[in-house]
Design an enzyme around this catalytic site. Structure first.
Site, PDB file in Angstrom:
ATOM      1  N   ASP A  32     -61.298  61.748 -21.541  1.00 57.06           N
ATOM      2  CA  ASP A  32     -61.073  62.932 -22.359  1.00 57.06           C
ATOM      3  C   ASP A  32     -61.585  62.758 -23.785  1.00 57.06           C
ATOM      4  OD1 ASP A  32     -58.075  64.632 -23.600  1.00 57.06           O
ATOM      5  OD2 ASP A  32     -60.163  65.265 -23.443  1.00 57.06           O
ATOM      6  N   ASP A 217     -65.638  68.428 -25.411  1.00 54.87           N
ATOM      7  CA  ASP A 217     -64.388  67.991 -24.791  1.00 54.87           C
ATOM      8  C   ASP A 217     -64.536  67.825 -23.278  1.00 54.87           C
ATOM      9  OD1 ASP A 217     -60.957  69.324 -24.680  1.00 54.87           O
ATOM     10  OD2 ASP A 217     -61.888  67.479 -23.932  1.00 54.87           O
TER      11      ASP A 217
HETATM   12  N1  LIG Z   1     -58.751  67.766 -23.835  1.00 50.45           N
HETATM   13  C1  LIG Z   1     -58.100  68.494 -22.733  1.00 50.45           C
HETATM   14  C2  LIG Z   1     -57.201  67.585 -21.964  1.00 50.45           C
HETATM   15  O1  LIG Z   1     -57.946  66.552 -21.340  1.00 50.45           O
HETATM   16  C3  LIG Z   1     -56.401  68.300 -20.938  1.00 50.45           C
HETATM   17  S1  LIG Z   1     -55.082  67.241 -20.409  1.00 50.45           S
HETATM   18  C4  LIG Z   1     -54.815  67.727 -18.798  1.00 50.45           C
HETATM   19  C5  LIG Z   1     -53.743  68.547 -18.534  1.00 50.45           C
HETATM   20  C6  LIG Z   1     -53.481  68.915 -17.205  1.00 50.45           C
HETATM   21  C7  LIG Z   1     -54.319  68.513 -16.171  1.00 50.45           C
HETATM   22  C8  LIG Z   1     -55.417  67.707 -16.468  1.00 50.45           C
HETATM   23  C9  LIG Z   1     -55.675  67.318 -17.778  1.00 50.45           C
HETATM   24  C10 LIG Z   1     -55.820  69.571 -21.551  1.00 50.45           C
HETATM   25  O2  LIG Z   1     -56.631  70.685 -21.256  1.00 50.45           O
HETATM   26  C11 LIG Z   1     -57.523  70.899 -22.357  1.00 50.45           C
HETATM   27  C12 LIG Z   1     -57.287  69.704 -23.253  1.00 50.45           C
HETATM   28  O3  LIG Z   1     -55.924  69.461 -22.962  1.00 50.45           O
END
Ligand SMILES: N[C@H]1[C@H](O)[C@@H](Sc2ccccc2)[C@@H]2OC[C@H]1O2
Length: 328
Positions: A32, A217
């Protein structure tokens, strides 16, 4: 050193998962670039939350060390979250290794993480200033790895419905066409952030989007843009409607989608291919499709996996810059 891991899309390209090794235990993780915590499913979670997941067991790692009194608590843009305790261990991602990486063992995670059994945590790759560990903030894997990487970079090669890769310490020029185009990033908010103040649709005229910013992102499934871009783009798509029932813009699956061209940092134009903007059918009839480009309010757009499917992206932590080129 350097390291390469496969990035495998979940069904429907909802997210991309890659394996990491923590103290001898392999965990498939969601990388991420929009956050900065490395947290994992662990045996410290309630049994019900552990079901279906790889759960890190710190008692089975001879190199794990708890950080006394440390904790983390993170909540994401989509309302999901996780919290728990913190330790250090050796983390190896495809050969790139950090011997004392802060790993955050979840003791609680939100429902969407529990149900997403392909993902066993996140590897945060944004700037360490966003890390949530208290009382002492911790560094990301990339920050810790950088000094020993051949180059202070990591790259994302994400593909539509196909396996791609994440690579640390090397830029594989066989993975993109033409030359990389670079821009400085604005690290103030801790994201890989740049301005994006103009765009065009297909072969149309450039349209201004004054004051607009965007972040790269990898953890966001779609591409989230402001009303100017949404209206400018979908006005060119026959049958596109804002479908409140399904929660966004849909169009006939047979629609010919134009490319979206977005300015990056005032330095270059990135192409998001029309085909990549057709995200998925909304139902089994396959008649109506959900757009990969959807609306977000405010002036911080989120260029998620839809953008990455059209562009190979280099994140340079050495000089805080970012580059893109069409995939090879
Ligand atoms: N940067 C992103 C992150 O990786 C995900 S965390 C996530 C949550 C549920 C399922 C899978 C991942 C969330 O959505 C957008 C932003 O926050």
């Amino acid at each position: 050193g350097k390291g390469t891991v496969a990035a495998t899309p979940e069904q429907g390209d909802v997210e991309y998962l890659a394996p990491i090794n923590i103290g001898g235990q392999t965990m498939n993780m969601d990388f991420d670039s929009g956050s900065s915590d490395l947290w994992i499913f662990s045996t410290k979670l309630p049994a019900a939350s552990q079901t279906g997941h790889q759960n890190f067991d710190s008692t089975k790692s001879t190199s794990f060390k708890a950080i006394t009194g440390a904790s983390f608590s993170i909540s994401y843009g989509d309302g999901s979250g996780a919290a728990g305790m913190v330790g250090t261990d050796t983390v190896n991602i495809g050969g790139a290794t950090v011997t004392s990486q802060a790993i955050e063992l979840a003791t609680t995670v939100s429902a969407s993480f529990v149900s997403d059994t392909n993902s066993n945590g996140l590897v945060g790759l944004a700037y360490s200033k966003l890390n949530t560990v208290k009382p002492t903030q911790q560094k990301t894997f990339f920050d810790n790895a950088m000094p020993s990487l051949a180059q202070p970079v990591f790259t994302a090669d994400l593909r539509k419905a196909a396996v791609g890769s994440y690579e640390f310490g090397n830029i594989d020029s066989t993975k993109f066409n033409g030359s990389l185009q670079w821009t400085a990033v604005n690290t103030t908010q801790g994201f890989w952030q740049f301005s994006s103040t103009k765009f065009s649709v297909g072969t149309g005229a450039a349209m201004a989007n004054p004051g607009n910013q965007a972040i790269a992102d990898t953890g966001t499934t779609l591409m989230l843009a402001n009303a100017a871009v949404i209206n400018g783009y979908y006005s060119q798509v026959q049958g596109a409607v804002n479908n409140a029932t399904v929660g966004g813009v849909t169009f006939p699956c047979a629609a010919k989608l134009p490319d979206l061209n977005v300015d990056v940092g005032g330095n270059f134009n990135a192409v998001v291919r029309g085909d990549d903007i057709n995200f998925a059918p909304v139902d089994a009839t396959g008649q109506t499709c959900f757009g990969g480009l959807q609306a977000i309010s405010g002036n911080l757009q989120i260029f998620g996996d839809i953008m990455f499917k059209s562009n190979f992206v280099v994140f340079n932590g050495g000089n805080n810059s970012l580059a893109m080129a069409p995939h090879g």
